[in-house]
Design an enzyme around this catalytic site. Structure first.
Site, PDB file in Angstrom:
ATOM      1  CE  LYS A   1      -3.204   5.002  -1.556  1.00 59.85           C
ATOM      2  NZ  LYS A   1      -4.271   5.477  -2.439  1.00 59.85           N
TER       3      LYS A   1
ATOM      4  CE1 TYR B   1      -3.804   2.431   0.823  1.00 60.50           C
ATOM      5  CE2 TYR B   1      -2.212   3.394   2.344  1.00 60.50           C
ATOM      6  CZ  TYR B   1      -3.410   3.471   1.655  1.00 60.50           C
ATOM      7  OH  TYR B   1      -4.202   4.586   1.785  1.00 60.50           O
TER       8      TYR B   1
HETATM    9  N1  LIG Z   1      -9.532   6.841   4.931  1.00 57.07           N
HETATM   10  C1  LIG Z   1      -8.291   7.221   5.199  1.00 57.07           C
HETATM   11  O1  LIG Z   1      -7.922   7.451   6.368  1.00 57.07           O
HETATM   12  C2  LIG Z   1      -7.292   7.383   4.059  1.00 57.07           C
HETATM   13  C3  LIG Z   1      -6.015   7.874   4.364  1.00 57.07           C
HETATM   14  C4  LIG Z   1      -5.106   8.045   3.323  1.00 57.07           C
HETATM   15  C5  LIG Z   1      -5.455   7.734   2.024  1.00 57.07           C
HETATM   16  N2  LIG Z   1      -6.711   7.234   1.769  1.00 57.07           N
HETATM   17  C6  LIG Z   1      -7.018   6.913   0.387  1.00 57.07           C
HETATM   18  O2  LIG Z   1      -8.247   7.521   0.023  1.00 57.07           O
HETATM   19  C7  LIG Z   1      -8.878   6.754  -1.004  1.00 57.07           C
HETATM   20  C8  LIG Z   1     -10.319   6.463  -0.617  1.00 57.07           C
HETATM   21  O3  LIG Z   1     -10.296   5.775   0.628  1.00 57.07           O
HETATM   22  P1  LIG Z   1     -11.602   5.579   1.543  1.00 57.07           P
HETATM   23  O4  LIG Z   1     -11.168   5.802   2.943  1.00 57.07           O
HETATM   24  O5  LIG Z   1     -12.753   6.335   0.996  1.00 57.07           O
HETATM   25  O6  LIG Z   1     -11.795   4.011   1.365  1.00 57.07           O
HETATM   26  P2  LIG Z   1     -13.072   3.191   0.897  1.00 57.07           P
HETATM   27  O7  LIG Z   1     -12.733   1.765   1.123  1.00 57.07           O
HETATM   28  O8  LIG Z   1     -14.296   3.721   1.558  1.00 57.07           O
HETATM   29  O9  LIG Z   1     -13.134   3.505  -0.675  1.00 57.07           O
HETATM   30  C9  LIG Z   1     -12.365   2.861  -1.643  1.00 57.07           C
HETATM   31  C10 LIG Z   1     -13.286   2.496  -2.782  1.00 57.07           C
HETATM   32  O10 LIG Z   1     -12.503   1.898  -3.831  1.00 57.07           O
HETATM   33  C11 LIG Z   1     -13.289   0.859  -4.396  1.00 57.07           C
HETATM   34  N3  LIG Z   1     -12.450  -0.121  -5.089  1.00 57.07           N
HETATM   35  C12 LIG Z   1     -11.646  -1.071  -4.546  1.00 57.07           C
HETATM   36  N4  LIG Z   1     -11.062  -1.803  -5.503  1.00 57.07           N
HETATM   37  C13 LIG Z   1     -11.510  -1.310  -6.698  1.00 57.07           C
HETATM   38  C14 LIG Z   1     -11.280  -1.658  -8.049  1.00 57.07           C
HETATM   39  N5  LIG Z   1     -10.473  -2.680  -8.385  1.00 57.07           N
HETATM   40  N6  LIG Z   1     -11.908  -0.941  -9.009  1.00 57.07           N
HETATM   41  C15 LIG Z   1     -12.734   0.077  -8.695  1.00 57.07           C
HETATM   42  N7  LIG Z   1     -13.003   0.447  -7.422  1.00 57.07           N
HETATM   43  C16 LIG Z   1     -12.394  -0.238  -6.432  1.00 57.07           C
HETATM   44  C17 LIG Z   1     -14.001   0.239  -3.201  1.00 57.07           C
HETATM   45  O11 LIG Z   1     -15.125  -0.524  -3.587  1.00 57.07           O
HETATM   46  C18 LIG Z   1     -14.343   1.471  -2.370  1.00 57.07           C
HETATM   47  O12 LIG Z   1     -15.639   1.968  -2.676  1.00 57.07           O
HETATM   48  C19 LIG Z   1      -8.016   5.508  -1.188  1.00 57.07           C
HETATM   49  O13 LIG Z   1      -7.137   5.706  -2.280  1.00 57.07           O
HETATM   50  C20 LIG Z   1      -7.226   5.438   0.104  1.00 57.07           C
HETATM   51  O14 LIG Z   1      -6.005   4.752  -0.051  1.00 57.07           O
HETATM   52  C21 LIG Z   1      -7.632   7.055   2.746  1.00 57.07           C
END
Ligand SMILES: NC(=O)c1ccc[n+]([C@@H]2O[C@H](COP(=O)([O-])OP(=O)(O)OC[C@H]3O[C@@H](n4cnc5c(N)ncnc54)[C@H](O)[C@@H]3O)[C@@H](O)[C@H]2O)c1
Length: 266
Positions: free
Chosen positions: A162, A158
């Protein structure tokens, strides 16, 4: 006049916590948005309250044909493409649990995570950029993470994905700036989502000691930054990685311990 009036955007992972907040915010600012997700039901749930301004599309970020079809569908439906928010990330808990350390991670898991998190973003750029150029340019926003700028005890795939997104962003910005394509990445720290609330007991408090703001950020805070980067207000910003993390990476590592020591009065 709203600042995203007339713009058409794709939000990948749009059924998730951050993606659905971004879609809501973009629609409230005048955009029409395609909410694209691996899971059709979550995309539909996010799109339903937004009416005709939103379209839910099932797709797989790791599959080139699927990403190409997504972009074609958007242009067929809305006539243009101005904004791509590459935001999907591997969420399968069983797979994420195997994302550990270099000696331990199964190589198949490493590849699957990079396929979704990194190659998926490249594919989005690959198919979106030519369509954006046809109508005068566009803005690409890639969701990286603070995990791409610092090491951690687990999640080597992961974090590496990133970090690579930050590089991909700079290459796209450099290669297509003169075609009026801007490309920036955003790097959230911990964001208050339902998933965080359900995680290891005490983890939230542990992490909170290391942020500078009184409260954690929410998906709406991330959405505000994405909407700005999607809009022409940010027209002079490209190739940047913008951390949105309550100052999570800007202070000395001993900050939390020193603060606790000072507050203890010893
Ligand atoms: N939530 C946090 O604290 C946080 C922190 C840093 C970065 N992020 C990043 O933010 C972004 C969104 O995260 P989130 O917290 O909303 O997570 P989340 O799990 O709610 O959303 C991720 C979405 O991606 C979709 N997904 C997964 N595999 C897929 C694929 N192969 N094709 C299409 N869609 C796919 C999932 O179904 C999900 O709806 C991600 O890139 C995550 O790495 C989140």
């Amino acid at each position: 006049m709203k600042r995203l009036d007339g713009k058409v955007a794709i939000v990948t992972g749009g059924g998730g916590g951050i993606g659905s907040a971004v879609a809501r915010r973009m629609v409230s600012e005048g955009a029409r948005v395609v909410i694209a997700d691996l899971f059709e039901d979550s995309a539909l749930r996010a799109a339903e309250p937004l009416g005709e301004a939103a379209l839910a599309v099932q797709f797989d970020a790791a599959n080139p044909q699927s990403v190409s079809a997504l972009v074609d569908r958007v242009v067929d439906h809305f006539g243009r493409l101005d904004v791509l928010h590459n935001n999907a990330a591997m969420t399968d808990p069983a797979k994420s649990a195997q994302d550990t350390t270099a000696p331990d991670i199964p190589i198949g898991i490493w590849r699957e995570i990079l396929d979704v998190n990194l190659t998926g973003y490249l594919l989005g750029c690959k198919y979106a950029i030519p369509r954006m150029i046809e109508t005068g340019g566009g803005s690409i926003i890639n969701t990286a993470s603070n995990s791409g700028s610092a090491g951690d005890l687990a999640r080597i795939a992961y974090g590496s994905s990133k970090a690579a997104i930050i590089g991909l962003t700079r290459y796209v910005a450099t290669q297509h700036g003169r075609q009026n394509i801007r490309c920036n990445s955003i790097a959230p720290g911990v964001v208050l989502t339902e998933a965080l609330e359900k995680t290891v007991p005490g983890l939230k408090e542990m992490i909170q000691r290391h942020i500078l703001t009184p409260e954690f950020g929410t998906p709406d805070d991330i959405a505000a930054l994405v909407a700005f980067l999607a809009s022409d207000e940010s027209r002079y910003i490209t190739g940047e990685n913008i951390s949105i993390s309550g100052g999570g990476l800007v202070h000395q590592p001993h900050y939390a311990d020193l603060l606790a020591f000072m507050e203890s009065g010893d």
